[in-house]
Design a protein around this motif. Structure first.
Motif, PDB file in Angstrom:
ATOM      1  N   PHE A   1     -36.646 -11.701 -33.408  1.00  0.00           N
ATOM      2  CA  PHE A   1     -37.924 -11.619 -34.097  1.00  0.00           C
ATOM      3  C   PHE A   1     -38.455 -13.023 -34.338  1.00  0.00           C
ATOM      4  O   PHE A   1     -37.691 -13.967 -34.483  1.00  0.00           O
ATOM      5  CB  PHE A   1     -37.768 -10.901 -35.442  1.00  0.00           C
ATOM      6  N   ALA A   2     -39.770 -13.139 -34.400  1.00  0.00           N
ATOM      7  CA  ALA A   2     -40.402 -14.427 -34.680  1.00  0.00           C
ATOM      8  C   ALA A   2     -41.570 -14.196 -35.632  1.00  0.00           C
ATOM      9  O   ALA A   2     -42.069 -13.078 -35.768  1.00  0.00           O
ATOM     10  CB  ALA A   2     -40.899 -15.069 -33.394  1.00  0.00           C
ATOM     11  N   LEU A   3     -41.965 -15.259 -36.273  1.00  0.00           N
ATOM     12  CA  LEU A   3     -43.097 -15.229 -37.189  1.00  0.00           C
ATOM     13  C   LEU A   3     -44.043 -16.341 -36.797  1.00  0.00           C
ATOM     14  O   LEU A   3     -43.638 -17.495 -36.620  1.00  0.00           O
ATOM     15  CB  LEU A   3     -42.633 -15.427 -38.631  1.00  0.00           C
TER      16      LEU A   3
ATOM     17  N   ILE B   1     -41.852  -6.429 -44.982  1.00  0.00           N
ATOM     18  CA  ILE B   1     -41.417  -6.631 -43.597  1.00  0.00           C
ATOM     19  C   ILE B   1     -40.264  -7.627 -43.541  1.00  0.00           C
ATOM     20  O   ILE B   1     -39.272  -7.412 -42.840  1.00  0.00           O
ATOM     21  CB  ILE B   1     -42.593  -7.084 -42.710  1.00  0.00           C
ATOM     22  N   PHE B   2     -40.360  -8.729 -44.303  1.00  0.00           N
ATOM     23  CA  PHE B   2     -39.263  -9.690 -44.364  1.00  0.00           C
ATOM     24  C   PHE B   2     -37.976  -9.018 -44.839  1.00  0.00           C
ATOM     25  O   PHE B   2     -36.908  -9.245 -44.295  1.00  0.00           O
ATOM     26  CB  PHE B   2     -39.595 -10.852 -45.299  1.00  0.00           C
ATOM     27  N   LYS B   3     -38.087  -8.184 -45.848  1.00  0.00           N
ATOM     28  CA  LYS B   3     -36.925  -7.479 -46.393  1.00  0.00           C
ATOM     29  C   LYS B   3     -36.295  -6.581 -45.336  1.00  0.00           C
ATOM     30  O   LYS B   3     -35.074  -6.515 -45.205  1.00  0.00           O
ATOM     31  CB  LYS B   3     -37.330  -6.666 -47.623  1.00  0.00           C
ATOM     32  N   GLN B   4     -37.123  -5.877 -44.546  1.00  0.00           N
ATOM     33  CA  GLN B   4     -36.595  -5.027 -43.485  1.00  0.00           C
ATOM     34  C   GLN B   4     -35.922  -5.853 -42.390  1.00  0.00           C
ATOM     35  O   GLN B   4     -34.895  -5.451 -41.851  1.00  0.00           O
ATOM     36  CB  GLN B   4     -37.713  -4.174 -42.884  1.00  0.00           C
ATOM     37  N   LEU B   5     -36.479  -7.002 -42.062  1.00  0.00           N
ATOM     38  CA  LEU B   5     -35.895  -7.846 -41.021  1.00  0.00           C
ATOM     39  C   LEU B   5     -34.543  -8.414 -41.457  1.00  0.00           C
ATOM     40  O   LEU B   5     -33.640  -8.561 -40.637  1.00  0.00           O
ATOM     41  CB  LEU B   5     -36.842  -8.984 -40.650  1.00  0.00           C
ATOM     42  N   VAL B   6     -34.407  -8.713 -42.737  1.00  0.00           N
ATOM     43  CA  VAL B   6     -33.142  -9.245 -43.239  1.00  0.00           C
ATOM     44  C   VAL B   6     -32.045  -8.194 -43.115  1.00  0.00           C
ATOM     45  O   VAL B   6     -30.894  -8.522 -42.826  1.00  0.00           O
ATOM     46  CB  VAL B   6     -33.300  -9.703 -44.703  1.00  0.00           C
ATOM     47  N   SER B   7     -32.387  -6.931 -43.270  1.00  0.00           N
ATOM     48  CA  SER B   7     -31.378  -5.865 -43.214  1.00  0.00           C
ATOM     49  C   SER B   7     -31.023  -5.458 -41.777  1.00  0.00           C
ATOM     50  O   SER B   7     -30.117  -4.672 -41.574  1.00  0.00           O
ATOM     51  CB  SER B   7     -31.857  -4.643 -43.981  1.00  0.00           C
ATOM     52  N   VAL B   8     -31.722  -5.997 -40.772  1.00  0.00           N
ATOM     53  CA  VAL B   8     -31.449  -5.639 -39.365  1.00  0.00           C
ATOM     54  C   VAL B   8     -30.227  -6.361 -38.872  1.00  0.00           C
ATOM     55  O   VAL B   8     -29.889  -7.413 -39.077  1.00  0.00           O
ATOM     56  CB  VAL B   8     -32.663  -5.968 -38.459  1.00  0.00           C
TER      57      VAL B   8
ATOM     58  N   TYR C   1     -42.351  -8.423 -25.142  1.00  0.00           N
ATOM     59  CA  TYR C   1     -42.626  -8.712 -26.540  1.00  0.00           C
ATOM     60  C   TYR C   1     -43.732  -7.795 -27.049  1.00  0.00           C
ATOM     61  O   TYR C   1     -44.520  -7.252 -26.288  1.00  0.00           O
ATOM     62  CB  TYR C   1     -43.004 -10.176 -26.756  1.00  0.00           C
ATOM     63  N   ALA C   2     -43.727  -7.627 -28.368  1.00  0.00           N
ATOM     64  CA  ALA C   2     -44.752  -6.828 -29.040  1.00  0.00           C
ATOM     65  C   ALA C   2     -45.238  -7.610 -30.249  1.00  0.00           C
ATOM     66  O   ALA C   2     -44.455  -8.282 -30.922  1.00  0.00           O
ATOM     67  CB  ALA C   2     -44.181  -5.488 -29.473  1.00  0.00           C
ATOM     68  N   LEU C   3     -46.526  -7.529 -30.504  1.00  0.00           N
ATOM     69  CA  LEU C   3     -47.134  -8.224 -31.640  1.00  0.00           C
ATOM     70  C   LEU C   3     -47.507  -7.226 -32.721  1.00  0.00           C
ATOM     71  O   LEU C   3     -47.957  -6.113 -32.433  1.00  0.00           O
ATOM     72  CB  LEU C   3     -48.394  -8.971 -31.203  1.00  0.00           C
ATOM     73  N   SER C   4     -47.340  -7.623 -33.963  1.00  0.00           N
ATOM     74  CA  SER C   4     -47.770  -6.791 -35.077  1.00  0.00           C
ATOM     75  C   SER C   4     -49.262  -6.988 -35.322  1.00  0.00           C
ATOM     76  O   SER C   4     -49.903  -7.826 -34.686  1.00  0.00           O
ATOM     77  CB  SER C   4     -47.000  -7.177 -36.340  1.00  0.00           C
ATOM     78  N   ASP C   5     -49.785  -6.233 -36.252  1.00  0.00           N
ATOM     79  CA  ASP C   5     -51.131  -6.505 -36.737  1.00  0.00           C
ATOM     80  C   ASP C   5     -51.108  -7.845 -37.466  1.00  0.00           C
ATOM     81  O   ASP C   5     -50.058  -8.313 -37.911  1.00  0.00           O
ATOM     82  CB  ASP C   5     -51.583  -5.415 -37.708  1.00  0.00           C
ATOM     83  N   LYS C   6     -52.268  -8.451 -37.623  1.00  0.00           N
ATOM     84  CA  LYS C   6     -52.355  -9.706 -38.371  1.00  0.00           C
ATOM     85  C   LYS C   6     -52.474  -9.372 -39.850  1.00  0.00           C
ATOM     86  O   LYS C   6     -53.305  -8.562 -40.248  1.00  0.00           O
ATOM     87  CB  LYS C   6     -53.559 -10.530 -37.916  1.00  0.00           C
ATOM     88  N   PHE C   7     -51.613  -9.978 -40.645  1.00  0.00           N
ATOM     89  CA  PHE C   7     -51.649  -9.795 -42.089  1.00  0.00           C
ATOM     90  C   PHE C   7     -52.244 -11.046 -42.706  1.00  0.00           C
ATOM     91  O   PHE C   7     -51.975 -12.154 -42.259  1.00  0.00           O
ATOM     92  CB  PHE C   7     -50.244  -9.566 -42.648  1.00  0.00           C
ATOM     93  N   THR C   8     -53.050 -10.873 -43.738  1.00  0.00           N
ATOM     94  CA  THR C   8     -53.688 -12.027 -44.375  1.00  0.00           C
ATOM     95  C   THR C   8     -53.576 -11.916 -45.887  1.00  0.00           C
ATOM     96  O   THR C   8     -53.461 -10.824 -46.439  1.00  0.00           O
ATOM     97  CB  THR C   8     -55.161 -12.159 -43.941  1.00  0.00           C
ATOM     98  N   LEU C   9     -53.597 -13.064 -46.532  1.00  0.00           N
ATOM     99  CA  LEU C   9     -53.522 -13.101 -47.990  1.00  0.00           C
ATOM    100  C   LEU C   9     -54.898 -13.114 -48.632  1.00  0.00           C
ATOM    101  O   LEU C   9     -55.012 -13.059 -49.846  1.00  0.00           O
ATOM    102  CB  LEU C   9     -52.728 -14.337 -48.442  1.00  0.00           C
ATOM    103  N   SER C  10     -55.948 -13.190 -47.828  1.00  0.00           N
ATOM    104  CA  SER C  10     -57.295 -13.240 -48.405  1.00  0.00           C
ATOM    105  C   SER C  10     -58.184 -12.176 -47.760  1.00  0.00           C
ATOM    106  O   SER C  10     -58.818 -12.409 -46.741  1.00  0.00           O
ATOM    107  CB  SER C  10     -57.903 -14.632 -48.207  1.00  0.00           C
ATOM    108  N   THR C  11     -58.175 -10.995 -48.340  1.00  0.00           N
ATOM    109  CA  THR C  11     -59.046  -9.916 -47.879  1.00  0.00           C
ATOM    110  C   THR C  11     -59.875  -9.416 -49.052  1.00  0.00           C
ATOM    111  O   THR C  11     -59.532  -9.636 -50.210  1.00  0.00           O
ATOM    112  CB  THR C  11     -58.243  -8.732 -47.303  1.00  0.00           C
ATOM    113  N   ALA C  12     -60.945  -8.723 -48.761  1.00  0.00           N
ATOM    114  CA  ALA C  12     -61.797  -8.185 -49.816  1.00  0.00           C
ATOM    115  C   ALA C  12     -61.076  -7.100 -50.608  1.00  0.00           C
ATOM    116  O   ALA C  12     -61.326  -6.917 -51.792  1.00  0.00           O
ATOM    117  CB  ALA C  12     -63.084  -7.623 -49.207  1.00  0.00           C
ATOM    118  N   GLU C  13     -60.156  -6.366 -49.953  1.00  0.00           N
ATOM    119  CA  GLU C  13     -59.454  -5.278 -50.616  1.00  0.00           C
ATOM    120  C   GLU C  13     -58.256  -5.763 -51.421  1.00  0.00           C
ATOM    121  O   GLU C  13     -57.594  -4.982 -52.087  1.00  0.00           O
ATOM    122  CB  GLU C  13     -58.951  -4.260 -49.580  1.00  0.00           C
ATOM    123  N   GLY C  14     -57.915  -7.024 -51.342  1.00  0.00           N
ATOM    124  CA  GLY C  14     -56.724  -7.567 -51.981  1.00  0.00           C
ATOM    125  C   GLY C  14     -55.842  -8.181 -50.920  1.00  0.00           C
ATOM    126  O   GLY C  14     -56.086  -8.040 -49.724  1.00  0.00           O
TER     127      GLY C  14
END
Length: 63
Positions: free
Chosen positions: A2-4, A56-63, A34-47
């Protein structure tokens, strides 16, 4: 594997798989997929999506 990819406020996760070429097809090199996830952002109108990224980080640590 996995990569970030990040640009501070934006996060993109990448999953890489290496598959060996079977001997009947030459078997000389591996193929990489390879497969790409959706783009996640910290600045959206919805929060922000910080909790989603943390989950996601928590799930990757348990893999």
């Amino acid at each position: 594997m996995f990569a970030l990819i990040t640009r501070g406020e934006e996060y993109l996760f990448v999953k890489c798989d290496r598959i060996a070429t079977p001997p009947e097809y030459g078997g000389l090199h591996d193929s990489v997929y390879y497969a790409l996830s959706d783009k996640f952002t910290l600045s959206t109108a919805e929060g922000n999506q910080l909790y989603t990224v943390a989950r996601i980080f928590k799930q990757l640590v348990s893999v």
